[in-house]
Motif scaffolding. Structure first.
Motif, PDB file in Angstrom:
ATOM      1  N   LYS A  31     -20.643   7.898   6.130  1.00 40.21           N
ATOM      2  CA  LYS A  31     -21.104   8.191   7.490  1.00 40.21           C
ATOM      3  C   LYS A  31     -21.172   9.696   7.718  1.00 40.21           C
ATOM      4  O   LYS A  31     -22.145  10.203   8.286  1.00 40.21           O
ATOM      5  CB  LYS A  31     -20.173   7.551   8.522  1.00 40.21           C
ATOM      6  CG  LYS A  31     -20.257   6.044   8.569  1.00 40.21           C
ATOM      7  CD  LYS A  31     -19.222   5.475   9.524  1.00 40.21           C
ATOM      8  CE  LYS A  31     -19.216   3.971   9.508  1.00 40.21           C
ATOM      9  NZ  LYS A  31     -18.168   3.402  10.374  1.00 40.21           N
ATOM     10  N   ARG A  35     -24.572  11.764   8.355  1.00 34.61           N
ATOM     11  CA  ARG A  35     -24.645  12.586   9.573  1.00 34.61           C
ATOM     12  C   ARG A  35     -25.010  14.019   9.210  1.00 34.61           C
ATOM     13  O   ARG A  35     -25.819  14.657   9.878  1.00 34.61           O
ATOM     14  CB  ARG A  35     -23.302  12.511  10.314  1.00 34.61           C
ATOM     15  CG  ARG A  35     -23.051  13.565  11.380  1.00 34.61           C
ATOM     16  CD  ARG A  35     -24.065  13.545  12.476  1.00 34.61           C
ATOM     17  NE  ARG A  35     -23.828  14.519  13.504  1.00 34.61           N
ATOM     18  CZ  ARG A  35     -24.275  15.775  13.484  1.00 34.61           C
ATOM     19  NH1 ARG A  35     -24.934  16.244  12.451  1.00 34.61           N
ATOM     20  NH2 ARG A  35     -24.060  16.570  14.503  1.00 34.61           N
ATOM     21  N   LEU A 118     -26.353  11.865  16.505  1.00 33.60           N
ATOM     22  CA  LEU A 118     -26.592  11.694  15.074  1.00 33.60           C
ATOM     23  C   LEU A 118     -25.505  10.875  14.383  1.00 33.60           C
ATOM     24  O   LEU A 118     -25.784  10.181  13.400  1.00 33.60           O
ATOM     25  CB  LEU A 118     -26.753  13.049  14.391  1.00 33.60           C
ATOM     26  CG  LEU A 118     -28.013  13.829  14.774  1.00 33.60           C
ATOM     27  CD1 LEU A 118     -28.026  15.184  14.077  1.00 33.60           C
ATOM     28  CD2 LEU A 118     -29.272  13.036  14.453  1.00 33.60           C
ATOM     29  N   THR A 119     -24.304  10.913  14.903  1.00 37.42           N
ATOM     30  CA  THR A 119     -23.233  10.105  14.326  1.00 37.42           C
ATOM     31  C   THR A 119     -23.556   8.620  14.477  1.00 37.42           C
ATOM     32  O   THR A 119     -23.374   7.838  13.543  1.00 37.42           O
ATOM     33  CB  THR A 119     -21.877  10.443  14.982  1.00 37.42           C
ATOM     34  OG1 THR A 119     -21.603  11.827  14.743  1.00 37.42           O
ATOM     35  CG2 THR A 119     -20.760   9.594  14.425  1.00 37.42           C
ATOM     36  N   ALA A 122     -26.252   7.723  11.956  1.00 42.47           N
ATOM     37  CA  ALA A 122     -25.658   7.605  10.622  1.00 42.47           C
ATOM     38  C   ALA A 122     -24.883   6.296  10.498  1.00 42.47           C
ATOM     39  O   ALA A 122     -24.946   5.630   9.452  1.00 42.47           O
ATOM     40  CB  ALA A 122     -24.757   8.802  10.339  1.00 42.47           C
ATOM     41  N   GLU A 123     -24.167   5.917  11.534  1.00 40.08           N
ATOM     42  CA  GLU A 123     -23.420   4.663  11.499  1.00 40.08           C
ATOM     43  C   GLU A 123     -24.347   3.465  11.368  1.00 40.08           C
ATOM     44  O   GLU A 123     -24.047   2.511  10.642  1.00 40.08           O
ATOM     45  CB  GLU A 123     -22.539   4.536  12.736  1.00 40.08           C
ATOM     46  CG  GLU A 123     -21.350   5.478  12.710  1.00 40.08           C
ATOM     47  CD  GLU A 123     -20.540   5.477  13.987  1.00 40.08           C
ATOM     48  OE1 GLU A 123     -21.006   4.934  15.015  1.00 40.08           O
ATOM     49  OE2 GLU A 123     -19.428   6.046  13.961  1.00 40.08           O
TER      50      GLU A 123
END
Length: 152
Positions: A31, A35, A118-119, A122-123
């Motif tokens: 992740k 990210r 963005l996290t 990414a997740e």
């Protein structure tokens, strides 16, 4: 700095045990990597993150179109016969928030308008690799273009 600390809601400091975090979420490292890759994506860049060897063709890609981050996850249109998604996998894709394929987007896709977390993107990408494409955190991922690979 040997000692990483976090501040609790009450303002007290406590020891952070990174190994415990990784045990709770073995995908945490991926992740963070995804990210980082998304954060490095420039206005005219296009990035592809591929699971495994070229023959498998299991990938996700991201690029900017105007002020929208467009992320795609490969669909049956581009998957080899032995890696075709079944109905359940396609339902999982939709459950993760992916839009179905269209003429304009032959892959599953998500369009993120500014501001973008963005996290969370990414997740979703990690969840897709794990739940849909049966990846594990220990699998090899390839990144193109090559200058992004140094970020992994």
């Amino acid at each position: 700095m040997d000692d990483e600390r976090e501040v609790t809601a009450a303002g007290q400091s406590s020891q952070v045990d990174w190994l415990d975090w990784l045990e709770q979420d073995p995908w945490l490292g991926r992740k963070v990597q995804f990210r980082t890759l998304l954060g490095a994506l420039g206005k005219h860049d296009h990035i592809v993150i591929q699971l495994g060897e070229d023959d498998d063709n299991t990938y996700q890609q991201a690029r900017w179109i105007e002020h929208t981050l467009v992320v795609e996850a490969v669909s049956n249109e581009f998957l080899p016969e032995h890696h075709q998604l079944d109905d359940h996998q396609e339902l999982v894709m939709l459950g993760l928030g992916w839009q179905p394929t269209t003429e304009e987007f032959p892959n599953f896709h998500r369009c993120y308008e500014l501001p973008i977390a963005l996290t969370a993107v990414a997740e979703t990408m990690v969840a897709t690799f794990a739940a849909v494409y049966s990846a594990s955190p220990c699998d090899t991922f390839y990144v193109a273009p090559a200058h992004f690979a140094q970020l992994l």
